[in-house]
Design an enzyme around this catalytic site. Structure first.
Site, PDB file in Angstrom:
ATOM      1  N   SER A  14       0.849  -1.182   0.000  1.00 14.40           N
ATOM      2  CA  SER A  14       0.000   0.000   0.000  1.00 14.40           C
ATOM      3  C   SER A  14       0.892   1.242   0.000  1.00 14.40           C
ATOM      4  O   SER A  14       1.754   1.384  -0.860  1.00 14.40           O
ATOM      5  CB  SER A  14      -0.972  -0.062   1.174  1.00 14.40           C
ATOM      6  OG  SER A  14      -2.057   0.799   0.977  1.00 14.40           O
ATOM      7  N   HIS A 149      -7.656  -5.796  -0.999  1.00 18.15           N
ATOM      8  CA  HIS A 149      -6.479  -4.984  -0.725  1.00 18.15           C
ATOM      9  C   HIS A 149      -5.519  -5.692   0.234  1.00 18.15           C
ATOM     10  O   HIS A 149      -4.312  -5.549   0.122  1.00 18.15           O
ATOM     11  CB  HIS A 149      -6.894  -3.619  -0.177  1.00 18.15           C
ATOM     12  CG  HIS A 149      -5.748  -2.670  -0.023  1.00 18.15           C
ATOM     13  ND1 HIS A 149      -5.038  -2.207  -1.110  1.00 18.15           N
ATOM     14  CD2 HIS A 149      -5.179  -2.128   1.069  1.00 18.15           C
ATOM     15  CE1 HIS A 149      -4.077  -1.399  -0.679  1.00 18.15           C
ATOM     16  NE2 HIS A 149      -4.142  -1.338   0.635  1.00 18.15           N
TER      17      HIS A 149
END
Length: 180
Positions: A14, A149
């Protein structure tokens, strides 16, 4: 970071993917100790991520909504105002950093980059993850694994295999031995 010139690899997920890129970029510069052998950029894109398409900093409520939408955050966090009070200042700083980050012009790493994402990540599409190709003069590999994610939680063994395999190909070949 090894200051002795030994090879190393970096893995960032991320926002950590951008942080790992910037660390590798600085380490390969004139004052840096050397070059990484590979960057693993997970769950992120090479360009700044601007939630809601803007550089504005989210308020605490928006951050909490965004975290919940990403998945991967234990529900006990959302139920505890005390825990939120401890964690939200750091999260606000992360969101501010993401909002302010501008990648270096055409800066490229000399090492290969492997981008990894989850196939159900609403934040990073394969096309967006492929923007890491622009950040290397070396080879590029994109791996799409099952999950959102935080695909890392369910795909630990697959990720470890990808890293191990990639690093195995990055090792210099042993010198050929000749004998009499």
């Amino acid at each position: 970071m090894p200051a002795d010139g030994k090879p190393f690899a970096l893995f960032g997920h991320s926002l950590g993917a951008i942080v790992a890129f910037e660390v590798a970029r600085r380490l390969q510069g004139p004052a840096g100790p050397g070059r990484s052998v590979r960057l693993f950029a997970s769950g992120g894109i090479a360009r700044p991520y601007r939630p809601k398409g803007s550089a504005e900093v989210f308020g605490d409520g928006d951050i909490l909504v965004h975290l919940r939408a990403l998945g991967g955050t234990d529900e006990r966090f959302f139920a505890s105002e005390e825990l939120q009070a401890l964690v939200l200042p750091a999260l606000r700083a992360d969101y501010r950093a993401v909002g302010a980050y501008e990648p270096p012009g055409p800066g490229r790493l000399g090492c290969p980059i492997t981008a990894l994402i989850g196939d159900a990540d609403e934040r990073t599409s394969p096309e967006e993850a492929a923007t890491w190709r622009e950040r290397t003069s070396g080879s590029f590999d994109l791996r799409v694994l099952p999950g959102g994610h935080f695909y890392l939680d369910a795909c630990q063994e697959q990720v470890a295999g990808i890293v191990t395999d990639a690093l195995g190909t990055d090792r210099p070949a042993a010198p050929a031995r000749t004998g009499i």
